[in-house]
Each structure stands twice: as C-alpha cells, then as structure tokens.
Motif scaffolding. Structure first.
Motif, PDB file in Angstrom:
ATOM      1  N   ARG A   1       8.493  19.780 -10.257  1.00 41.18           N
ATOM      2  CA  ARG A   1       8.180  18.630  -9.165  1.00 41.18           C
ATOM      3  C   ARG A   1       6.827  18.589  -8.842  1.00 41.18           C
ATOM      4  O   ARG A   1       6.510  17.335  -8.686  1.00 41.18           O
ATOM      5  N   ALA A   2       5.976  19.406  -9.160  1.00 37.53           N
ATOM      6  CA  ALA A   2       4.599  19.865  -8.653  1.00 37.53           C
ATOM      7  C   ALA A   2       3.844  19.194  -9.362  1.00 37.53           C
ATOM      8  O   ALA A   2       3.372  18.004  -9.331  1.00 37.53           O
ATOM      9  N   ASP A   3       4.240  18.932 -10.906  1.00 39.97           N
ATOM     10  CA  ASP A   3       3.484  17.985 -11.773  1.00 39.97           C
ATOM     11  C   ASP A   3       4.110  16.434 -11.442  1.00 39.97           C
ATOM     12  O   ASP A   3       2.687  15.980 -11.456  1.00 39.97           O
ATOM     13  N   GLN A   4       5.228  16.353 -11.274  1.00 37.39           N
ATOM     14  CA  GLN A   4       5.336  14.734 -10.677  1.00 37.39           C
ATOM     15  C   GLN A   4       4.804  14.732  -9.611  1.00 37.39           C
ATOM     16  O   GLN A   4       4.473  13.048 -10.073  1.00 37.39           O
ATOM     17  N   LEU A   5       4.834  15.442  -8.774  1.00 35.51           N
ATOM     18  CA  LEU A   5       4.137  14.881  -7.763  1.00 35.51           C
ATOM     19  C   LEU A   5       2.494  14.739  -7.658  1.00 35.51           C
ATOM     20  O   LEU A   5       2.037  13.657  -7.627  1.00 35.51           O
ATOM     21  N   GLN A   6       1.870  15.392  -8.690  1.00 37.07           N
ATOM     22  CA  GLN A   6       0.961  15.602  -9.089  1.00 37.07           C
ATOM     23  C   GLN A   6       0.249  14.187  -9.417  1.00 37.07           C
ATOM     24  O   GLN A   6      -0.177  13.183  -9.154  1.00 37.07           O
ATOM     25  N   ALA A   7       1.555  13.650 -10.675  1.00 34.67           N
ATOM     26  CA  ALA A   7       1.662  12.431 -11.285  1.00 34.67           C
ATOM     27  C   ALA A   7       1.928  10.883 -10.292  1.00 34.67           C
ATOM     28  O   ALA A   7       1.022   9.956 -10.241  1.00 34.67           O
ATOM     29  N   GLN A   8       2.684  11.166  -9.252  1.00 37.52           N
ATOM     30  CA  GLN A   8       2.510   9.782  -8.921  1.00 37.52           C
ATOM     31  C   GLN A   8       1.705  10.108  -7.976  1.00 37.52           C
ATOM     32  O   GLN A   8       1.530   9.067  -7.155  1.00 37.52           O
ATOM     33  N   MET A   9       0.800  10.934  -7.269  1.00 42.50           N
ATOM     34  CA  MET A   9      -0.558  10.574  -6.716  1.00 42.50           C
ATOM     35  C   MET A   9      -1.560  10.357  -7.154  1.00 42.50           C
ATOM     36  O   MET A   9      -2.400   9.502  -6.677  1.00 42.50           O
ATOM     37  N   THR A  10      -1.513  10.111  -8.064  1.00 47.10           N
ATOM     38  CA  THR A  10      -2.849   9.361  -9.215  1.00 47.10           C
ATOM     39  C   THR A  10      -2.405   7.584  -9.044  1.00 47.10           C
ATOM     40  O   THR A  10      -2.698   7.188  -8.278  1.00 47.10           O
ATOM     41  N   ALA A  11      -1.106   7.901  -9.479  1.00 48.53           N
ATOM     42  CA  ALA A  11      -0.743   6.580  -9.350  1.00 48.53           C
ATOM     43  C   ALA A  11      -0.690   5.892  -8.282  1.00 48.53           C
ATOM     44  O   ALA A  11      -0.887   4.494  -7.657  1.00 48.53           O
ATOM     45  N   GLN A  12      -0.532   6.321  -7.476  1.00 45.38           N
ATOM     46  CA  GLN A  12      -0.527   6.078  -5.672  1.00 45.38           C
ATOM     47  C   GLN A  12      -1.672   5.886  -5.637  1.00 45.38           C
ATOM     48  O   GLN A  12      -1.821   4.723  -4.542  1.00 45.38           O
ATOM     49  N   SER A  13      -2.780   6.392  -5.619  1.00 39.93           N
ATOM     50  CA  SER A  13      -3.878   5.452  -4.242  1.00 39.93           C
ATOM     51  C   SER A  13      -4.069   4.568  -5.754  1.00 39.93           C
ATOM     52  O   SER A  13      -5.131   3.686  -4.868  1.00 39.93           O
ATOM     53  N   ALA A  14      -4.332   4.234  -6.766  1.00 40.39           N
ATOM     54  CA  ALA A  14      -4.797   3.126  -7.448  1.00 40.39           C
ATOM     55  C   ALA A  14      -3.392   2.157  -7.180  1.00 40.39           C
ATOM     56  O   ALA A  14      -4.563   1.095  -7.037  1.00 40.39           O
ATOM     57  N   ALA A  15      -2.686   2.081  -6.736  1.00 38.58           N
ATOM     58  CA  ALA A  15      -1.353   1.019  -5.904  1.00 38.58           C
ATOM     59  C   ALA A  15      -1.899   0.947  -4.851  1.00 38.58           C
ATOM     60  O   ALA A  15      -2.052  -0.257  -4.106  1.00 38.58           O
ATOM     61  N   MET A  16      -2.457   1.795  -4.061  1.00 37.39           N
ATOM     62  CA  MET A  16      -2.794   1.982  -2.426  1.00 37.39           C
ATOM     63  C   MET A  16      -3.914   1.175  -2.630  1.00 37.39           C
ATOM     64  O   MET A  16      -4.618   0.446  -1.634  1.00 37.39           O
ATOM     65  N   GLU A  17      -4.974   1.003  -3.170  1.00 34.75           N
ATOM     66  CA  GLU A  17      -6.055   0.199  -3.111  1.00 34.75           C
ATOM     67  C   GLU A  17      -6.424  -0.716  -3.274  1.00 34.75           C
ATOM     68  O   GLU A  17      -6.787  -1.924  -3.040  1.00 34.75           O
ATOM     69  N   GLU A  18      -5.105  -1.206  -4.035  1.00 36.21           N
ATOM     70  CA  GLU A  18      -4.801  -2.174  -5.184  1.00 36.21           C
ATOM     71  C   GLU A  18      -4.698  -3.321  -3.434  1.00 36.21           C
ATOM     72  O   GLU A  18      -4.951  -4.540  -3.221  1.00 36.21           O
ATOM     73  N   GLN A  19      -2.747  -2.748  -2.744  1.00 33.55           N
ATOM     74  CA  GLN A  19      -2.514  -3.206  -1.562  1.00 33.55           C
ATOM     75  C   GLN A  19      -3.418  -3.187  -0.087  1.00 33.55           C
ATOM     76  O   GLN A  19      -4.042  -4.137  -0.058  1.00 33.55           O
ATOM     77  N   ARG A  20      -4.654  -2.365  -0.824  1.00 35.54           N
ATOM     78  CA  ARG A  20      -5.848  -2.414   0.581  1.00 35.54           C
ATOM     79  C   ARG A  20      -6.662  -4.171   0.681  1.00 35.54           C
ATOM     80  O   ARG A  20      -6.993  -3.845   1.491  1.00 35.54           O
ATOM     81  N   GLN A  21      -6.651  -3.780  -0.894  1.00 34.73           N
ATOM     82  CA  GLN A  21      -7.929  -4.927  -0.806  1.00 34.73           C
ATOM     83  C   GLN A  21      -6.745  -6.676  -0.410  1.00 34.73           C
ATOM     84  O   GLN A  21      -7.163  -7.970  -0.077  1.00 34.73           O
ATOM     85  N   MET A  22      -5.574  -6.845  -1.602  1.00 39.59           N
ATOM     86  CA  MET A  22      -4.463  -7.513  -0.871  1.00 39.59           C
ATOM     87  C   MET A  22      -4.542  -7.937   0.563  1.00 39.59           C
ATOM     88  O   MET A  22      -4.672  -9.182   0.893  1.00 39.59           O
ATOM     89  N   LEU A  23      -4.152  -6.544   1.631  1.00 38.99           N
ATOM     90  CA  LEU A  23      -3.935  -6.909   2.973  1.00 38.99           C
ATOM     91  C   LEU A  23      -5.534  -7.336   3.359  1.00 38.99           C
ATOM     92  O   LEU A  23      -5.721  -8.575   4.784  1.00 38.99           O
ATOM     93  N   GLY A  24      -6.404  -7.327   2.807  1.00 36.47           N
ATOM     94  CA  GLY A  24      -7.691  -7.838   3.486  1.00 36.47           C
ATOM     95  C   GLY A  24      -7.747  -8.840   3.692  1.00 36.47           C
ATOM     96  O   GLY A  24      -8.633  -9.919   4.187  1.00 36.47           O
ATOM     97  N   VAL A  25      -7.382  -9.770   2.270  1.00 33.11           N
ATOM     98  CA  VAL A  25      -6.967 -10.891   1.696  1.00 33.11           C
ATOM     99  C   VAL A  25      -6.023 -11.193   3.012  1.00 33.11           C
ATOM    100  O   VAL A  25      -6.787 -12.159   4.135  1.00 33.11           O
ATOM    101  N   LEU A  26      -5.277 -10.812   3.154  1.00 27.71           N
ATOM    102  CA  LEU A  26      -3.864 -12.097   3.983  1.00 27.71           C
ATOM    103  C   LEU A  26      -4.612 -11.502   5.784  1.00 27.71           C
ATOM    104  O   LEU A  26      -3.691 -12.239   6.224  1.00 27.71           O
ATOM    105  N   ALA A  27      -5.345 -10.570   6.289  1.00 24.35           N
ATOM    106  CA  ALA A  27      -5.150 -10.476   7.042  1.00 24.35           C
ATOM    107  C   ALA A  27      -6.057 -11.230   7.780  1.00 24.35           C
ATOM    108  O   ALA A  27      -6.932 -11.300   9.003  1.00 24.35           O
TER     109      ALA A  27
END
Lengths: 190, 275
Positions: free
Chosen positions: B139-165
């Motif tokens: 579980r610890a390994d899984q969470l680590q991998a997920q957090m890395t992928a998640q921050s890239a995804a969140m950055e992209e979301q942040r940029q999209m929301l910047g346009v949409l707002a």
C-alpha cells in the motif's frame, strides 16, 4: 441541417438553468425511466413518483454532471437507486446502497465502449436485450434479476436460494459475460 | 472473497449489479483503483448492467408527472440547479447574457473527472478505506506512485481551470465531418490570458503511428496548434497557449496526421468550427 442536440449538450443548458432543456430530456427519457421504475416497484403511483424525483435530482445536480459520461446511464442509475431504496424499505430490508452523490454520479471507472446508444431506447435493440436476458440459464438470470430488479444484496440472494456466496458471485459474473457476448453480436449486426 | 493477490474477478458481477453492501463495494473499488486488469473486467460488467434497463418496456408517464415536476421546479427560488451563489447573475443569464460563472462551476467538476489516470480517486479511496487494503507494505508503494501521478494530473487540472474560470471566456463549437459524424467538441478561449482549452468527444481512436492535430486558421493559413490522442470513450483535451492569435480565433479544425504532427494539414479533417 440542424443536428438533434445530444443529451450531454442539453445537460450543459440544464446546468445553466434552462427548463426547456430539462423538458426535452424528460420527453426523451421519461418513458425508459418509468419502465425501469415500474419493473422494480410494480405500482404505477410509486413508480411515477420515482420518475419525478429522479428528474428533479437531474435538475438540482446538473452542475455536478460529467458531460463526458452518457446521460442515460446517469439518469437510469438515479432511477434505479431511488426505486431499489423504496422496494427494500417496503420489504422491511435495511438500505443496501447509500443514495449519496457518489453512487449516482457515473463513477471514475470508465464504462466500456458498449454504453447503450440513446437511439436504442426504442425498438429493435430493446427487444433483443429482453430476449438475451430471457435466454440466460435460469440460475444466472435469477441472480441478475434479484440483484438488479429486486435490489437484494449478494448475501440475501444466497440465503434465499440456499446457495453459497461464491456460487452467487460466479452466476452473476457468468450471466453478465453471456449477456455481453450476445449484445456485442448485436452491435456488429446493427 | 478475494484471491491471494487481492484480485476481484469473481466479484465484478455482483459489484456491477449493485448487490454488494457498502463496505464490500468500497473494498472492491479500492482494488480497482490500483488494478487495470480488474478495472477492465468491472467496466465490461458495468456496461452490460447499463443495458439492463432496456429489458424493461418503456412506459409513458401520465401528463401529471411532468406537470408536478415543473411545478416543483418553478416553486424553487431563482438560484435553481444546485447553485447557492448569485441568484442575480442567474436571472441575468436568462435575459441572454452569457453567465460564465455557472458554466465554470459545472466544468470544474467535469474536469476533475477528466484528470488523467485514476490516481486522485484511488488515493482518496485508499486513505478513506485503508483498513481494507491487502498489505501495508504494498500500500505504501502504491500511494507513492499515485501521489506522483496525482500531482501531474492536478497541475494540468489547475491550468485548465485557469482558462475556464476566465471572466471573458468564449466557447466555439466544433462539429464532426463525414469522416467522424458523431464527433463534436468545444474550444474554450480566454482571450485576455491568451490561453485556450480544446475538448473533443466521440472521436475514434487514431490508427497506430497517427495522432489528432488541431489547427487554427490565421490569415487564411492553418497554423498547427498541437497534437493529442483520445481515451477509450473517444474523449480528448489539450491546453493551448497561442498568444494574440487566440483572441481573434475565427475558424479551426482537427485532422489526422502522422505522429509528431505536421506543419500543415495533409490528413483527413474530422472536426471543424466556424460553421
């Protein structure tokens, strides 16, 4: 030539507060909604109340609707959950699925490409789905019907049929697999 | 219930049918967030279940049902669809002025779902239902991998929301050509920020070695704006930063090009705007 608006596009307008767009969705999908609710509840009045409540929730939650997911699946999941909740309460059973937003929204797990096209809501495809379900081996069909239309949990089905849980799991899995094969064949011949 | 590796093969049927009580369902979903193989089995099962309502005959409701629904809607205060904000701007919307704020709110939720990968959902479920995981170590390994992928995804979301707002957000519709008649899309442009988001739906997957490329027509010349691919549902998106030309966007389109893109369009057009 103007293309008929897709349900997902109409939902964008519903999210902006356009009642006419909701009316359009109601006209197109209330028949399927009532059919499902009736099948589950078996009485007209309760079923119509469920339909009304379901479209009300569509209206109220339009802003949380994900336009990349199919509207019909979202709507009918709401109808299904509301109807099952009622049928379980009537039968004195505890609620098995919490009717919170997370079960009503199309989940994060993407549906496979075989999402039923909206034009299938009338006519030939519907008949074929009914026939495919009717053609399932009784044991599998029973589990699917008791789970989906009667809203029983796997344990409740197992108890009623006097079978172990594992058997119920396998029958559900095989039954759905068989239906998928039949419906995939359908898609190829369309 | 689960086999040694925690796979949920035998459970996907009852899961998709909604026959699992809450705790068992949560356990299955925690596993699904981490396991592509079981996720695919579950997706197949869910798609069949979504066809089950077809086995019930459609029945036309009484006119009363529709009447009561709309009476209930009319009885609600002007703030309608789930929005606790700005009743004033909503009525401004009805007189024809674009209400970009409610739009933005709606797409905030839509884009949360578009985040690449299930990292976000998996992380939330894993944390909330940690007691159901198979082993602490993995579980610890899984969470680590997920957090890395998640921050890239969140950055992209942040940029999209910047346009949409953006308060000056404009939307342009794209419609499918004969090559992809059911495809459609939207180009959301934030002119002052000189940024845009392209959203497409129902495009077939590209043949191997090819990608979709977006063009904007500037001075009658198509200008390449970037390439993208679509997911299994045919949906794709792209964030664009194109400078001043975006503010004067008139027409554009999407075509199929070789991987890596082309400086000018040679392939089949699948989507076009400005009609």
């Amino acid at each position: 030539m103007e293309r008929e608006a897709r349900p997902e596009e109409l939902m964008i307008r519903v999210a902006r507060g356009e009642k006419a767009a909701l009316g359009e969705l109601y006209d197109r999908f209330s028949g399927a909604a009532l059919g499902l609710a009736l099948r589950i509840l078996k009485d007209r009045q309760s079923a119509e109340e469920v339909v009304q409540e379901s479209f009300w929730r569509v209206w109220r939650r339009a802003q949380s609707y994900d336009p990349t997911k199919r509207f019909s699946t979202w709507l009918l999941t709401i109808v299904h959950n509301l109807a099952i909740d009622q049928v379980r309460r009537r039968g004195g059973l505890p609620p098995s699925i919490e009717l919170d937003a997370s079960t009503e929204l199309a989940s994060e797990i993407p549906d496979a490409e075989m999402d039923v096209p909206d034009r299938a809501w009338s006519g030939v495809v519907a008949v074929r789905v009914r026939e495919a379900v009717a053609r399932l081996p009784d044991a599998q069909r029973l589990v699917i019907e008791q789970a989906y239309f009667d809203g029983l949990t796997h344990q409740e089905i197992a108890t009623r049929l006097g079978e172990p849980l594992g058997t119920i799991h396998t029958r559900a899995r095989l039954g759905l697999q068989k239906l998928k094969e039949e419906l995939d064949d359908l898609r190829e011949t369309e | 219930m689960m086999n040694g590796a925690g796979h949920v093969d035998d459970l996907v049927g009852v899961y998709a049918l909604g026959a699992l009580p809450k705790a068992e369902r949560a356990a299955v979903e925690t596993h699904l967030a981490k396991c592509a193989r079981c996720r695919e089995l579950a997706a197949d099962a869910r798609s069949v279940v979504s066809a089950l309502p077809l086995s019930a005959d459609p029945v036309t409701p009484s006119p009363d049902c529709k009447r009561k629904l709309f009476e209930r809607i009319s009885a609600e205060p002007a703030a309608a669809p789930g929005s606790a904000l700005r009743p004033a701007s909503r009525s401004a919307g009805r007189t024809g002025q674009p209400a970009s704020r409610p739009w933005g709110a709606q797409f905030v939720n839509a884009f949360r779902r578009l985040a690449p990968g299930l990292a976000a959902a998996g992380l939330v479920l894993a944390l909330a239902f940690g007691a159901w995981s198979v082993s602490e170590h993995s579980r610890a390994d899984q969470l680590q991998a997920q957090m890395t992928a998640q921050s890239a995804a969140m950055e992209e979301q942040r940029q999209m929301l910047g346009v949409l707002a953006a308060p000056d957000l404009r939307a342009h519709a794209l419609t499918g050509s004969r090559a992809a008649p059911s495809a459609w899309g939207k180009l959301y442009v934030a002119p002052r920020q000189q940024e845009a988001v392209l959203m497409v739906y129902d495009l077939p997957p590209c043949p191997p070695g090819q990608v979709y490329e977006f063009w904007m027509v500037h001075d009658q010349t198509p200008v390449p704006m970037g390439t993208f691919t679509v997911d299994r549902s045919g949906a794709g998106h792209m964030i664009l930063r194109a400078g001043a030309s975006l503010a004067s966007f008139q027409t554009g389109g999407v075509s199929i090009e070789p991987e890596g893109g082309n400086p000018s369009p040679t392939g089949e057009m699948v989507l076009a705007s400005g009609q």
